[in-house]
Design an enzyme around this catalytic site. Structure first.
Site, short mmCIF file in Angstrom:
data_model
loop_
_atom_site.label_atom_id
_atom_site.label_comp_id
_atom_site.label_asym_id
_atom_site.label_seq_id
_atom_site.Cartn_x
_atom_site.Cartn_y
_atom_site.Cartn_z
N ARG A 117 -7.15 -1.09 2.09
CA ARG A 117 -5.80 -1.33 1.55
C ARG A 117 -5.33 -0.09 0.81
O ARG A 117 -5.24 -0.05 -0.42
CB ARG A 117 -5.80 -2.59 0.68
CG ARG A 117 -6.33 -3.80 1.44
CD ARG A 117 -6.03 -5.10 0.78
NE ARG A 117 -4.72 -5.60 1.20
CZ ARG A 117 -4.23 -6.77 0.82
NH1 ARG A 117 -4.93 -7.56 0.03
NH2 ARG A 117 -3.05 -7.16 1.23
N GLN A 122 -0.31 0.61 4.56
CA GLN A 122 0.67 -0.42 4.21
C GLN A 122 1.49 -0.90 5.41
O GLN A 122 1.81 -2.07 5.51
CB GLN A 122 1.59 0.11 3.11
CG GLN A 122 0.93 0.13 1.74
CD GLN A 122 1.87 0.65 0.66
OE1 GLN A 122 2.93 1.18 0.94
NE2 GLN A 122 1.46 0.50 -0.59
N ASP A 125 -0.51 -3.57 7.23
CA ASP A 125 -1.15 -4.57 6.37
C ASP A 125 -0.65 -5.98 6.72
O ASP A 125 0.31 -6.48 6.13
CB ASP A 125 -0.87 -4.23 4.91
CG ASP A 125 -1.65 -5.10 3.93
OD1 ASP A 125 -2.31 -6.05 4.39
OD2 ASP A 125 -1.59 -4.84 2.73
N SER A 128 -0.57 -8.61 3.81
CA SER A 128 0.59 -8.56 2.93
C SER A 128 1.84 -9.12 3.59
O SER A 128 2.59 -9.89 2.99
CB SER A 128 0.84 -7.11 2.47
OG SER A 128 -0.18 -6.68 1.61
N TYR A 223 -8.88 -5.49 -2.80
CA TYR A 223 -9.22 -6.91 -2.69
C TYR A 223 -9.74 -7.44 -4.03
O TYR A 223 -10.14 -6.66 -4.91
CB TYR A 223 -10.29 -7.13 -1.60
CG TYR A 223 -9.83 -6.76 -0.22
CD1 TYR A 223 -9.16 -7.68 0.58
CD2 TYR A 223 -10.03 -5.48 0.29
CE1 TYR A 223 -8.72 -7.34 1.86
CE2 TYR A 223 -9.59 -5.13 1.55
CZ TYR A 223 -8.94 -6.07 2.33
OH TYR A 223 -8.50 -5.72 3.58
#
Length: 367
Positions: A117, A122, A125, A128, A223
């Protein structure tokens, strides 16, 4: 290079690629095969995919003819395959025997939920992008289940106090839940083990509940980590104080590869007033209450506990769109500009997302 899009299990409404993503792939010279009916629950029929440049095939044909197979969930008929590349969200820390089996078959597996992460990751991801939807829908589900108003109302018949919402966990789902609950007029309190999120929580108009002495999560790749017994005891005392006043509780706490921590005890639930609602987004890994059941609503002494870890699937069009974009961005790491496979093991995202390769389980955490 040929990519095959598989139809998901009956309970899943999302699909790995919508037609708009197929267009982007075909422009790169990639052939896309789509299993018949794969996008129907996301409101795209086979004709839409054909117009986008895909070829519709039977499941067996897709399994046998595609070089890369994309499917969000693990699928049973992968047992028939060898020398294929599978990409999805396979929760390998929970499905270790399956990963070992796929390794023996010679399958190369990438699980997007295992990507480091980092800032660079991003755009890929999936946790998310899907958690954002889950946080939004959790509040709407709570509002629908709650027997009172969310906002304050002052009427000729009397005043209605605003709902008090407690959110446990200020990750992506939690932050979106805060924003949505505030838009609906609720008073929001938030607990998280990471003091660093306090500023974000307060910027959204919520109160942050602090408990000192949390374990450092800075080296956990973004995490959550397990906390000490002493911290958990102090944490539960603070949560108990807030829960006794809360009308709605939304829980999001999960630890990769482990059972979800129990944050709300039966004693805490007994202190809640009748008609209150708990939305447990960690239901698939056991839940944050001892009575949570995944995909079920449990009535415990007047409190509704709604267990649902797949709220993103209740918005299949946007969820599929975002998931497909994440997946497309990842594919650009392993497919070169000429549309050929290029597995660069020096890339931390390629290496971090790979679970099985060359007959072995390669991911250190899964090992």
């Amino acid at each position: 290079m040929t990519i095959g899009v598989l139809k998901e299990p009956s309970e899943e409404t999302r699909v790995s690629f919508l037609p708009e993503t197929v267009i982007a792939l075909t422009k790169k010279g990639i052939t896309v095969y789509v299993e018949s009916g794969a996008g129907e629950k996301a409101f795209h029929n086979d004709e839409d995919y054909v117009k986008a440049g895909a070829t519709i095939k039977s499941r067996e044909e897709v399994l046998q003819s595609a070089d890369i197979l994309v499917a969000i969930h693990p699928f049973a008929d992968a047992v028939k395959l060898t020398s294929k590349i599978l990409i999805g969200v396979y929760q390998p820390l929970f499905n270790v025997p399956l990963m070992q089996q796929w390794a023996k078959q010679g399958l190369t597996t990438f699980s997007l939920d295992m990507l480091p992460r980092t800032t660079r990751a991003q755009s890929m991801d999936v946790l998310s992008s899907q958690a954002n939807i889950a946080g939004y829908k959790a509040v709407l589900l709570a509002a629908n289940s709650y027997s009172r108003y969310f906002p304050m109302f002052m009427t000729a018949a009397g005043s209605i106090a605003p709902a008090k919402v407690l959110i446990l966990g200020a990750g992506v789902a939690g932050l979106q839940a805060i924003a949505t609950a505030r838009r609906l007029g609720a008073v929001v309190e938030v607990f998280d083990t990471r003091p660093a999120v306090k500023e974000e929580v307060m910027s959204l108009g919520a109160k942050f509940i602090e408990v000192e002495g949390a374990a450092d999560a800075s080296k956990a790749g973004g995490y959550a980590v397990e906390q000490s017994a002493d911290y958990q005891q102090r944490q539960q005392q603070r949560i108990a104080e807030s829960i006794a006043k809360a009308d709605i509780v939304i829980t999001t706490a999960q630890i990769p590869g482990k059972k979800a921590p129990i944050l709300i005890t039966e004693e805490m639930m007994q202190a809640m007033r009748k008609g209150s609602v708990i939305i447990d987004l960690a239901a698939a890994t056991g839940g944050n209450t001892p009575v949570t059941k995944n995909n079920q609503t449990v009535l415990y002494k007047g409190v509704h506990i709604v267990g649902d870890s797949n709220l993103a699937a209740t918005m299949p069009s946007d969820a599929s769109k975002l998931y497909g974009k994440n997946l497309l961005n990842f594919l650009q790491l392993i497919i070169d500009k000429e549309g050929n496979l290029n597995l660069n093991w020096n890339d931390d995202l390629v290496k971090g997302g790979c679970i099985t390769f060359n007959g072995e389980v390669t991911n250190e955490r899964v090992k």
